[in-house]
Design a protein around this motif. Structure first.
Motif, PDB file in Angstrom:
ATOM      1  N   THR A 143      35.958 -69.911  40.440  1.00 33.43           N
ATOM      2  CA  THR A 143      35.347 -68.554  40.237  1.00 33.43           C
ATOM      3  C   THR A 143      34.907 -68.755  38.818  1.00 33.43           C
ATOM      4  N   LYS A 144      34.327 -67.431  38.224  1.00 25.19           N
ATOM      5  CA  LYS A 144      34.047 -67.300  36.789  1.00 25.19           C
ATOM      6  C   LYS A 144      32.975 -68.410  36.256  1.00 25.19           C
ATOM      7  N   ASP A 172      30.173 -66.874  41.140  1.00 31.88           N
ATOM      8  CA  ASP A 172      30.764 -65.618  40.211  1.00 31.88           C
ATOM      9  C   ASP A 172      31.392 -64.726  41.543  1.00 31.88           C
ATOM     10  N   LYS A 174      32.180 -61.971  41.897  1.00 29.87           N
ATOM     11  CA  LYS A 174      31.622 -60.284  42.052  1.00 29.87           C
ATOM     12  C   LYS A 174      30.223 -60.600  42.574  1.00 29.87           C
ATOM     13  N   GLY A 201      40.136 -63.908  40.691  1.00 29.89           N
ATOM     14  CA  GLY A 201      38.858 -63.536  41.545  1.00 29.89           C
ATOM     15  C   GLY A 201      39.380 -63.552  43.091  1.00 29.89           C
ATOM     16  N   THR A 204      38.964 -60.199  44.798  1.00 33.17           N
ATOM     17  CA  THR A 204      37.761 -59.786  44.702  1.00 33.17           C
ATOM     18  C   THR A 204      36.799 -60.482  46.136  1.00 33.17           C
ATOM     19  N   GLY A 208      35.519 -58.560  49.529  1.00 30.83           N
ATOM     20  CA  GLY A 208      34.017 -58.760  49.927  1.00 30.83           C
ATOM     21  C   GLY A 208      34.075 -59.225  51.342  1.00 30.83           C
ATOM     22  N   ARG A 213      37.624 -52.993  49.428  1.00 32.24           N
ATOM     23  CA  ARG A 213      37.810 -53.153  48.249  1.00 32.24           C
ATOM     24  C   ARG A 213      39.423 -53.248  47.911  1.00 32.24           C
ATOM     25  N   THR A 216      42.856 -55.410  42.109  1.00 30.67           N
ATOM     26  CA  THR A 216      42.575 -56.601  41.180  1.00 30.67           C
ATOM     27  C   THR A 216      43.327 -56.329  39.777  1.00 30.67           C
TER      28      THR A 216
END
Length: 349
Positions: A143-144, A172, A174, A201, A204, A208, A213, A216
């Motif tokens: 992630t990120k 990512d 998100k 993440g 998240t 998804g 939701r 976090t």
């Protein structure tokens, strides 16, 4: 949990489980465990969710989220646990050496890290060995990636860990495209599990995929470490098909009885070790050590060699401790039986 028009196949049922059902068990309920508490469990089947009770001799520690069980429809009592296709286990926390069941009947383990200070090859290798030992496909999710100028380098380092890693995805968490990148492993009837550090993440992505939701928590900027947001293992249905097991973040993972998974992860080093001059070579400077020669030639990273040796030492020590504990348990059991026989024996004339 939405369960309308569910079939057992939607829940991961296959011929592997169907073949275990005897003719006189046709009236029993096959259910998949979606949550486990101390004295009861939640099972999901074609008719919906049912609260289940453990029979004498079966405790919550002997089953895992993802297990298939047969239950008595009249009493909602678990009758037996069906043989698993895969089982993820780790060494339980504490001094006692015992295995803790993590998740059962998993097809793919998503190992979540991130493109920052959280990226740790040694920790990733532990998760990969865990998956390989269980016969589960390991997929590393980084992630990120949007926040890192070196995302491609992180992905390359993850791929270099082992050819047995089924996939590496940098994303990512998100972004909507993140979920699409994971879809190849999330088909109908397929079970995936998420594991990894907190704050990278994971929640998240899980939220998804299941259409919810989840809570976090932000990471600390100095070391990229996060706080735990998932507190219990649970199995969820994904709207597009498939099932997902979310697990609490595990920064430290102690392996147990994972010799085969470690050997598969480092199969190239295992093959090299077999060519050493001495069969009992410890790969610590002995003459004729093939691994030392590879390090000297610059073809083997000494840090990777040390990680392999460390995992092997740890697993060997854990397995030895577990065998010793079993030996003591058997000896104690024999002593108790002998005492009972002595107590029940008739008095001498």
């Amino acid at each position: 949990m939405k369960t309308a028009s569910l079939t057992l196949a939607d829940l991961g049922w296959s011929d592997h489980f169907a073949r275990q059902i005897a003719a006189d068990e046709a009236e029993q309920l096959p259910l998949r465990l979606i949550g486990i508490e101390r004295s009861r469990a939640s099972g999901l089947g074609a008719a919906g969710t049912l609260t289940l009770h453990f029979p004498p001799g079966l405790s919550s520690g002997a089953v895992a989220v993802g297990d298939w069980v047969l239950a008595d429809p009249a009493t909602a009592r678990i009758l037996r646990v069906l043989a698993r296709r895969s089982l993820l286990t780790r060494k339980a926390a504490g001094v006692e050496v015992r295995a803790q069941l993590i998740a059962a009947n998993v097809d793919t383990l998503f190992i979540v890290s991130s493109c920052n200070a959280d990226f740790n090859p040694a920790r990733l290798e532990r998760y990969v060995a865990l998956a390989l030992e269980a016969g589960v496909a390991p997929v590393i999710v980084l992630t990120k990636a949007d926040l890192s100028a070196d995302a491609a380098d992180y992905a390359a380092r993850a791929r270099a860990l082992s050819p047995h890693v089924a996939g590496v995805v940098a994303l990512d968490a998100k972004a909507p495209a993140a979920l699409v990148a994971l879809h190849p492993w999330c088909g109908p009837g397929q079970t995936v599990a998420f594991a990894g550090s907190s704050g990278v993440g994971k929640s998240t992505l899980v939220g998804g995929l299941i259409g919810q939701r989840l809570a976090t928590a932000a990471i600390r900027e100095d070391d990229a470490k996060g706080r735990h947001t998932t507190t219990a293992r649970a199995l969820h249905l994904m709207p597009g098909g498939g099932l997902l097991i979310d697990m609490p973040g595990m920064r430290e993972l102690a392996l147990i009885d994972a010799a085969e998974g470690i050997a598969e992860l480092f199969d190239d080093l295992e093959a090299l070790a077999a060519t050493c001059r001495y069969r009992d070579c410890a790969h610590a400077g002995e003459p004729g050590c093939a691994l030392a020669a590879e390090v000297t030639a610059g073809r083997l990273d000494p840090a990777r060699l040390e990680r392999w040796q460390k995992l092997r030492r740890e697993d060997k020590a854990t397995s030895a401790s577990r065998l010793e504990a079993r030996r003591k348990d058997r000896a104690f059991g024999r002593m108790v039986k002998a005492a009972k026989r002595l107590k029940s024996a008739p008095p001498p004339d």
